[in-house]
Design a protein around this motif. Structure first.
Motif, PDB file in Angstrom:
ATOM      1  N   GLU A  40      -7.660   7.790  -5.988  1.00  0.00           N
ATOM      2  CA  GLU A  40      -8.971   7.146  -6.131  1.00  0.00           C
ATOM      3  C   GLU A  40      -9.045   5.823  -5.358  1.00  0.00           C
ATOM      4  N   THR A  41      -7.871   5.223  -5.062  1.00  0.00           N
ATOM      5  CA  THR A  41      -7.881   3.958  -4.320  1.00  0.00           C
ATOM      6  C   THR A  41      -7.907   4.244  -2.822  1.00  0.00           C
ATOM      7  N   VAL A  42      -6.798   4.756  -2.301  1.00  0.00           N
ATOM      8  CA  VAL A  42      -6.671   5.116  -0.886  1.00  0.00           C
ATOM      9  C   VAL A  42      -5.751   6.335  -0.833  1.00  0.00           C
ATOM     10  N   ASN A  63       6.450   3.501  10.225  1.00  0.00           N
ATOM     11  CA  ASN A  63       6.967   2.376  10.995  1.00  0.00           C
ATOM     12  C   ASN A  63       6.973   1.115  10.123  1.00  0.00           C
ATOM     13  N   ARG A  64       7.305   1.315   8.842  1.00  0.00           N
ATOM     14  CA  ARG A  64       7.237   0.245   7.856  1.00  0.00           C
ATOM     15  C   ARG A  64       8.586  -0.438   7.778  1.00  0.00           C
ATOM     16  N   PRO A  65       8.616  -1.770   7.792  1.00  0.00           N
ATOM     17  CA  PRO A  65       9.910  -2.449   7.690  1.00  0.00           C
ATOM     18  C   PRO A  65      10.559  -2.151   6.338  1.00  0.00           C
ATOM     19  N   ALA A  72       6.043   3.935  -6.989  1.00  0.00           N
ATOM     20  CA  ALA A  72       6.310   5.280  -7.514  1.00  0.00           C
ATOM     21  C   ALA A  72       5.112   5.728  -8.339  1.00  0.00           C
ATOM     22  N   HIS A  73       4.659   6.967  -8.094  1.00  0.00           N
ATOM     23  CA  HIS A  73       3.485   7.501  -8.787  1.00  0.00           C
ATOM     24  C   HIS A  73       3.919   8.530  -9.821  1.00  0.00           C
ATOM     25  N   ILE A  74       3.325   8.451 -10.993  1.00  0.00           N
ATOM     26  CA  ILE A  74       3.716   9.347 -12.080  1.00  0.00           C
ATOM     27  C   ILE A  74       2.484  10.042 -12.664  1.00  0.00           C
ATOM     28  N   ASP A 122      15.534  -5.424  -7.628  1.00  0.00           N
ATOM     29  CA  ASP A 122      15.980  -4.796  -8.876  1.00  0.00           C
ATOM     30  C   ASP A 122      14.784  -4.343  -9.726  1.00  0.00           C
ATOM     31  N   THR A 123      13.626  -4.222  -9.076  1.00  0.00           N
ATOM     32  CA  THR A 123      12.404  -3.831  -9.782  1.00  0.00           C
ATOM     33  C   THR A 123      11.897  -2.499  -9.243  1.00  0.00           C
ATOM     34  N   ILE A 124      10.850  -1.969  -9.906  1.00  0.00           N
ATOM     35  CA  ILE A 124      10.186  -0.762  -9.418  1.00  0.00           C
ATOM     36  C   ILE A 124       8.691  -0.876  -9.744  1.00  0.00           C
ATOM     37  N   ALA A 125       7.868  -0.578  -8.773  1.00  0.00           N
ATOM     38  CA  ALA A 125       6.417  -0.578  -8.991  1.00  0.00           C
ATOM     39  C   ALA A 125       5.993   0.833  -9.378  1.00  0.00           C
ATOM     40  N   VAL A 126       5.214   0.955 -10.439  1.00  0.00           N
ATOM     41  CA  VAL A 126       4.827   2.279 -10.948  1.00  0.00           C
ATOM     42  C   VAL A 126       3.317   2.334 -11.170  1.00  0.00           C
ATOM     43  N   ARG A 127       2.732   3.455 -10.759  1.00  0.00           N
ATOM     44  CA  ARG A 127       1.296   3.654 -10.987  1.00  0.00           C
ATOM     45  C   ARG A 127       1.022   5.095 -11.385  1.00  0.00           C
ATOM     46  N   MET A 128       0.072   5.280 -12.290  1.00  0.00           N
ATOM     47  CA  MET A 128      -0.410   6.613 -12.645  1.00  0.00           C
ATOM     48  C   MET A 128      -1.834   6.740 -12.102  1.00  0.00           C
ATOM     49  N   ALA A 147       4.866   6.569  -2.901  1.00  0.00           N
ATOM     50  CA  ALA A 147       3.742   6.690  -1.957  1.00  0.00           C
ATOM     51  C   ALA A 147       3.142   5.335  -1.619  1.00  0.00           C
ATOM     52  N   PRO A 148       3.390   4.861  -0.413  1.00  0.00           N
ATOM     53  CA  PRO A 148       2.612   3.732   0.090  1.00  0.00           C
ATOM     54  C   PRO A 148       1.278   4.274   0.592  1.00  0.00           C
ATOM     55  N   SER A 149       0.395   3.402   0.999  1.00  0.00           N
ATOM     56  CA  SER A 149      -0.841   3.846   1.626  1.00  0.00           C
ATOM     57  C   SER A 149      -0.497   4.612   2.905  1.00  0.00           C
ATOM     58  N   ALA A 150      -1.290   5.654   3.191  1.00  0.00           N
ATOM     59  CA  ALA A 150      -0.944   6.585   4.276  1.00  0.00           C
ATOM     60  C   ALA A 150      -1.518   6.124   5.610  1.00  0.00           C
ATOM     61  N   LEU A 185     -10.157   0.607  -1.996  1.00  0.00           N
ATOM     62  CA  LEU A 185      -9.246  -0.549  -1.951  1.00  0.00           C
ATOM     63  C   LEU A 185      -8.032  -0.175  -2.796  1.00  0.00           C
ATOM     64  N   GLU A 186      -6.871  -0.701  -2.449  1.00  0.00           N
ATOM     65  CA  GLU A 186      -5.658  -0.307  -3.150  1.00  0.00           C
ATOM     66  C   GLU A 186      -5.633  -0.836  -4.589  1.00  0.00           C
ATOM     67  N   SER A 187      -4.628  -0.348  -5.314  1.00  0.00           N
ATOM     68  CA  SER A 187      -4.484  -0.748  -6.713  1.00  0.00           C
ATOM     69  C   SER A 187      -4.164  -2.242  -6.845  1.00  0.00           C
ATOM     70  N   THR A 188      -4.461  -2.771  -8.010  1.00  0.00           N
ATOM     71  CA  THR A 188      -4.003  -4.106  -8.389  1.00  0.00           C
ATOM     72  C   THR A 188      -2.524  -4.003  -8.726  1.00  0.00           C
ATOM     73  N   LEU A 200       0.227  -9.760  -8.081  1.00  0.00           N
ATOM     74  CA  LEU A 200       0.752  -9.917  -6.728  1.00  0.00           C
ATOM     75  C   LEU A 200      -0.279  -9.503  -5.684  1.00  0.00           C
ATOM     76  N   ARG A 201      -1.153  -8.569  -6.080  1.00  0.00           N
ATOM     77  CA  ARG A 201      -2.194  -8.106  -5.152  1.00  0.00           C
ATOM     78  C   ARG A 201      -3.421  -7.741  -5.976  1.00  0.00           C
ATOM     79  N   PRO A 202      -4.560  -8.408  -5.736  1.00  0.00           N
ATOM     80  CA  PRO A 202      -5.772  -8.002  -6.458  1.00  0.00           C
ATOM     81  C   PRO A 202      -6.227  -6.646  -5.920  1.00  0.00           C
TER      82      PRO A 202
HETATM   83  O1  TXA Z   1      -3.576   1.986  -4.495  1.00  0.00           O
HETATM   84  C1  TXA Z   1      -2.419   1.891  -4.136  1.00  0.00           C
HETATM   85  O2  TXA Z   1      -1.604   1.103  -4.643  1.00  0.00           O
HETATM   86  C2  TXA Z   1      -1.953   2.820  -2.994  1.00  0.00           C
HETATM   87  C3  TXA Z   1      -2.009   4.264  -3.512  1.00  0.00           C
HETATM   88  C4  TXA Z   1      -1.463   5.250  -2.516  1.00  0.00           C
HETATM   89  O3  TXA Z   1      -1.374   4.342  -4.743  1.00  0.00           O
HETATM   90  N1  TXA Z   1      -0.642   2.470  -2.557  1.00  0.00           N
HETATM   91  C5  TXA Z   1      -0.405   1.346  -1.849  1.00  0.00           C
HETATM   92  O4  TXA Z   1       0.904   1.201  -1.456  1.00  0.00           O
HETATM   93  O5  TXA Z   1      -1.260   0.535  -1.571  1.00  0.00           O
HETATM   94  P1  TXA Z   1       1.385   0.128  -0.401  1.00  0.00           P
HETATM   95  O6  TXA Z   1       2.804   0.453  -0.131  1.00  0.00           O
HETATM   96  O7  TXA Z   1       0.491   0.142   0.753  1.00  0.00           O
HETATM   97  O8  TXA Z   1       1.310  -1.216  -1.173  1.00  0.00           O
HETATM   98  C6  TXA Z   1       2.214  -1.432  -2.237  1.00  0.00           C
HETATM   99  C7  TXA Z   1       2.220  -2.858  -2.644  1.00  0.00           C
HETATM  100  C8  TXA Z   1       2.804  -3.743  -1.578  1.00  0.00           C
HETATM  101  O9  TXA Z   1       2.068  -4.954  -1.576  1.00  0.00           O
HETATM  102  C9  TXA Z   1       4.224  -3.940  -2.067  1.00  0.00           C
HETATM  103  O10 TXA Z   1       4.787  -5.151  -1.599  1.00  0.00           O
HETATM  104  C10 TXA Z   1       4.023  -3.946  -3.571  1.00  0.00           C
HETATM  105  O11 TXA Z   1       3.016  -2.994  -3.813  1.00  0.00           O
HETATM  106  N2  TXA Z   1       5.245  -3.534  -4.269  1.00  0.00           N
HETATM  107  C11 TXA Z   1       5.787  -2.309  -4.315  1.00  0.00           C
HETATM  108  N3  TXA Z   1       6.938  -2.317  -5.006  1.00  0.00           N
HETATM  109  C12 TXA Z   1       7.122  -3.577  -5.420  1.00  0.00           C
HETATM  110  C13 TXA Z   1       8.141  -4.236  -6.172  1.00  0.00           C
HETATM  111  N4  TXA Z   1       9.201  -3.584  -6.650  1.00  0.00           N
HETATM  112  N5  TXA Z   1       8.010  -5.559  -6.390  1.00  0.00           N
HETATM  113  C14 TXA Z   1       6.934  -6.227  -5.915  1.00  0.00           C
HETATM  114  N6  TXA Z   1       5.945  -5.669  -5.186  1.00  0.00           N
HETATM  115  C15 TXA Z   1       6.045  -4.361  -4.954  1.00  0.00           C
END
Ligand code: TXA
Ligand code: MG
Length: 358
Positions: A40-42, A63-65, A72-74, A122-128, A147-150, A185-188, A200-202
């Motif tokens: 629903e975001t991107v 080509n992501r650093p 991680a999506h669940i 030592d963290t993990i970002a999770v979204r449903m 899944a990062p943004s494509a 727009l991407e997730s908060t 960290l990101r609105p």
């Molecule tokens: O809406 C969204 O979030 C989309 C869809 C596909 O779910 N995904 C997305 O992923 O925007 P990406 O990779 O483009 O952006 C992920 C953001 C980045 O700002 C990244 O630095 C942050 O989430 N992030 C991911 N894991 C993190 C962590 N362990 N600690 C801090 N920030 C993290």
């Protein structure tokens, strides 16, 4: 990446995706492949979140650093406990209130989750996610999906399958085409791994709503303080290039009437210097810009911030494909979804703001 693979485009009904198609995509994920899918975001670029090699394929395709961590999506809340440890009560509260939806929680990473998804943190970002195609895919795959943004790194996020193909054709196995993302727009992203919950990101869930649930939520919008007496003035670049079209972006902020005048002046000046100018304008302001020889993309009514958010990235891409050199755009406020739009525009403009005061 030099070696090309065949990218299959599979069309799915966004509300009721065909199970046989979802199964093909799910099996590709389970086998270590890359599948782009609508949320629903991107659009996301998915790989098995528990497979270190598959995650490395994401970094390579985009080509992501390798220092930029991935979400991680669940599909079900049970999966959360396989990815994260020491989950605080506030995280559970937010998950309960906003999942499935455009909210990402940063938590302490469980030891069995590969470190490269989190760029070694030592963290993990999770979204449903809430999109029916994303949910069906995650359910069928039975694994959490990184899944990062494509999009190619630094480019605007993809909100259609066509955007995904423009950036990633030949680098990924499948794109599930389920039409345009509805939020755009991407997730908060909120960090709950430290002392204070910190945005960290609105994004799609507005900070005001998070605070209703957890009042201590900290959010410091990236805003550049300007000397109010100098106008128009440009702040020094503070942000790395991100969410960016190929054209350079000039971001204006200030009261609407003076901002429009400043944008017209700038467009004329650039035009006189032989630059091709694009303008991202709300529908109800587009008339001001018609005589300037600029390409104009109307974003929607200025009081419909959700509509503007939905089309913003696509509009940047459209101006790029029209070959403009410079894109002019102004702020849409800093409250609610306006904060997410401001954040994306500020990054696209590499931190430079032209603040017009009176
Ligand atoms: O809406 C969204 O979030 C989309 C869809 C596909 O779910 N995904 C997305 O992923 O925007 P990406 O990779 O483009 O952006 C992920 C953001 C980045 O700002 C990244 O630095 C942050 O989430 N992030 C991911 N894991 C993190 C962590 N362990 N600690 C801090 N920030 C993290
Ligand atoms: Mg991204």
């Amino acid at each position: 990446m030099s070696s090309k693979i065949e990218t299959r485009v599979l069309h799915v009904d966004s509300n009721a995706p065909a199970p046989d198609i979802i199964q093909i995509a799910a099996e590709t994920l389970r086998a270590g492949g890359l599948v782009a899918f609508p949320t629903e975001t991107v659009y996301g670029l998915g790989a098995n979140a528990l497979d270190e090699t598959a995650i490395n394929r994401i970094y390579a395709a985009k080509n992501r650093p390798s220092h930029d961590p991935i979400i991680a999506h669940i599909y079900s809340i049970d999966q959360l406990d396989t990815l994260a440890v020491n989950i605080p009560a506030a995280a559970r509260q937010l998950a309960q209130a906003f999942w499935p939806g455009p909210l990402t929680l940063v938590l302490k990473r469980a030891p069995q989750v590969p470190a490269n998804i989190a760029a070694g943190l030592d963290t993990i970002a999770v979204r449903m996610p809430g999109h029916p195609v994303a949910r069906a895919l995650l359910k069928a795959a039975q694994i959490p999906v990184a899944a990062p943004s494509a999009n190619t790194f630094t480019r605007p996020s993809s909100t259609t399958a066509e955007h995904v193909l423009n950036d990633l054709q030949g680098q990924i196995n499948i794109v599930l085409d389920g039409g345009a993302s509805t939020i755009g727009l991407e997730s908060t992203v909120i960090d709950l791994s430290g002392e204070l919950p910190t945005v960290l990101r609105p994004g799609g869930v507005v900070v005001e709503d998070l605070r209703r649930m957890v009042p201590s939520v900290k959010f410091e919008p990236k805003q550049i303080q300007m000397d109010k007496n100098t106008e128009p003035s440009v702040s020094p670049g503070m942000l790395s290039k991100h969410y960016s079209p190929r054209a350079s972006v000039m971001l204006f902020d200030g009261p609407p009437n003076v901002v429009i005048v400043a944008m017209c002046d700038t467009a004329q000046r650039l035009n006189a210097n032989g630059k091709r100018v694009g303008i991202l304008s709300p529908d109800d302001e587009a008339d001001h810009f018609t005589e300037l020889g600029a390409r104009i993309i109307a974003l929607g009514q200025s009081d419909d911030i959700a509509a503007i958010g939905r089309v913003l990235f696509g509009a940047m891409r459209a101006l790029d494909s029209q070959g403009v050199d410079t894109i002019l755009v102004h702020s849409f406020g800093h409250e609610g979804l306006g904060a997410a739009i401001w954040d994306r525009l500020l990054r696209a403009a590499e931190g430079q703001v032209i603040r017009v005061n009176q």
